[in-house]
Design a protein around this motif. Structure first.
Motif, PDB file in Angstrom:
ATOM      1  N   LEU A   1      35.539  44.067   2.479  1.00  0.00           N
ATOM      2  CA  LEU A   1      35.538  45.400   1.890  1.00  0.00           C
ATOM      3  C   LEU A   1      36.131  45.373   0.493  1.00  0.00           C
ATOM      4  O   LEU A   1      35.594  45.981  -0.441  1.00  0.00           O
ATOM      5  CB  LEU A   1      36.330  46.360   2.790  1.00  0.00           C
ATOM      6  N   ARG A   2      37.225  44.644   0.313  1.00  0.00           N
ATOM      7  CA  ARG A   2      37.846  44.556  -1.007  1.00  0.00           C
ATOM      8  C   ARG A   2      36.918  43.889  -2.015  1.00  0.00           C
ATOM      9  O   ARG A   2      36.863  44.282  -3.186  1.00  0.00           O
ATOM     10  CB  ARG A   2      39.160  43.777  -0.906  1.00  0.00           C
ATOM     11  N   ARG A   3      36.198  42.863  -1.574  1.00  0.00           N
ATOM     12  CA  ARG A   3      35.287  42.167  -2.488  1.00  0.00           C
ATOM     13  C   ARG A   3      34.200  43.109  -2.996  1.00  0.00           C
ATOM     14  O   ARG A   3      33.821  43.075  -4.165  1.00  0.00           O
ATOM     15  CB  ARG A   3      34.660  40.966  -1.785  1.00  0.00           C
ATOM     16  N   LYS A   4      33.715  43.976  -2.124  1.00  0.00           N
ATOM     17  CA  LYS A   4      32.681  44.928  -2.523  1.00  0.00           C
ATOM     18  C   LYS A   4      33.256  46.087  -3.332  1.00  0.00           C
ATOM     19  O   LYS A   4      32.628  46.588  -4.265  1.00  0.00           O
ATOM     20  CB  LYS A   4      31.974  45.477  -1.281  1.00  0.00           C
ATOM     21  N   LEU A   5      34.458  46.515  -2.944  1.00  0.00           N
ATOM     22  CA  LEU A   5      35.054  47.706  -3.549  1.00  0.00           C
ATOM     23  C   LEU A   5      35.693  47.413  -4.905  1.00  0.00           C
ATOM     24  O   LEU A   5      35.642  48.242  -5.820  1.00  0.00           O
ATOM     25  CB  LEU A   5      36.116  48.274  -2.594  1.00  0.00           C
TER      26      LEU A   5
END
Length: 229
Positions: free
Chosen positions: A198-202
């Protein structure tokens, strides 16, 4: 399915109410104290809260006021044996949306719940927003700086929970109970994997981080944090 949180210290009454509401196709979680009710209300993404006034240690009216002070907008239906005008006014002034005096007919409880849910649907904000991150609960569309993010269902559920509690810490335990619900054993590695994705996308390279780890506590969604791990 519509989710209801029932906060009632009388466990027999809670079982009966829970069973009756489930038979009407509501998903119901029941807790029996303000201590358990507060974190559930703040992190559970409920559509409505049924709250008993007479709780042990901390009463329902105090809990209601604290939840409103934390920014919770979920409709609250207060149940109480107190039927004085002053009591009704106190409950509504503290932030309850409706007030039902015990004893009551179950059909009246259902009518009050449905009325509150209709009102909530009409007034629900169409979008959650933190910095340049937006989430639309009805369409499940998530955007960062105007760009649509392709999230898995679990990633979306984690993000929605964090956004609804933006600025507040959501613990690993709360995430596990609300997102995975069933087997909480050895869930940490799975949670960390979803959080990394999620962090990589966000938060792509060059953009400010929005999801922050708070050591020993959990995670917080905010524009900035100075206590990151």
């Amino acid at each position: 399915m519509t989710k209801i949180l029932l906060i009632e210290d009388d466990q027999k009454a809670a079982r009966l109410l829970k069973r009756g509401l489930q038979e009407e196709d509501f998903a119901v979680d029941a807790v029996h104290s303000a201590e358990d009710g507060e974190p559930a209300a703040l992190t559970g993404n409920y559509d409505l809260i049924v709250l008993d006034w007479m709780l042990p240690a901390k009463d329902g009216i105090t809990l209601c006021g604290e939840l409103r002070a934390r920014g919770l907008t979920t409709p609250i239906l207060m149940l109480t044996a107190r039927d004085g005008l002053g009591d009704r006014i106190a409950g509504l002034d503290t932030g309850a949306d409706d007030y039902l005096t015990k004893p009551f007919a179950f059909d009246e409880l259902l009518a009050r719940i449905r009325a509150l849910l209709r009102r909530s649907t009409l007034t629900q904000p169409p979008q959650l927003k933190v910095a340049d991150l937006t989430l639309e609960p009805q369409s499940h569309v998530v955007k960062r700086a105007g760009q649509v993010l392709d999230l898995t269902p679990k990633e979306y559920a984690i993000l929605e929970l964090l956004m609804r509690q933006a600025g507040h810490v959501v613990s690993r335990q709360q995430l596990a109970e609300r997102i995975w619900t069933a087997d909480l054993i050895a869930i940490d590695n799975l949670m960390d994997a979803h959080m990394r994705n999620l962090r990589r996308k966000l938060d792509p390279v060059g953009m400010p981080r929005l999801i922050h780890t708070v050591r020993g506590q959990g995670f917080r969604l905010a524009e900035a944090a100075d206590d990151d791990a």
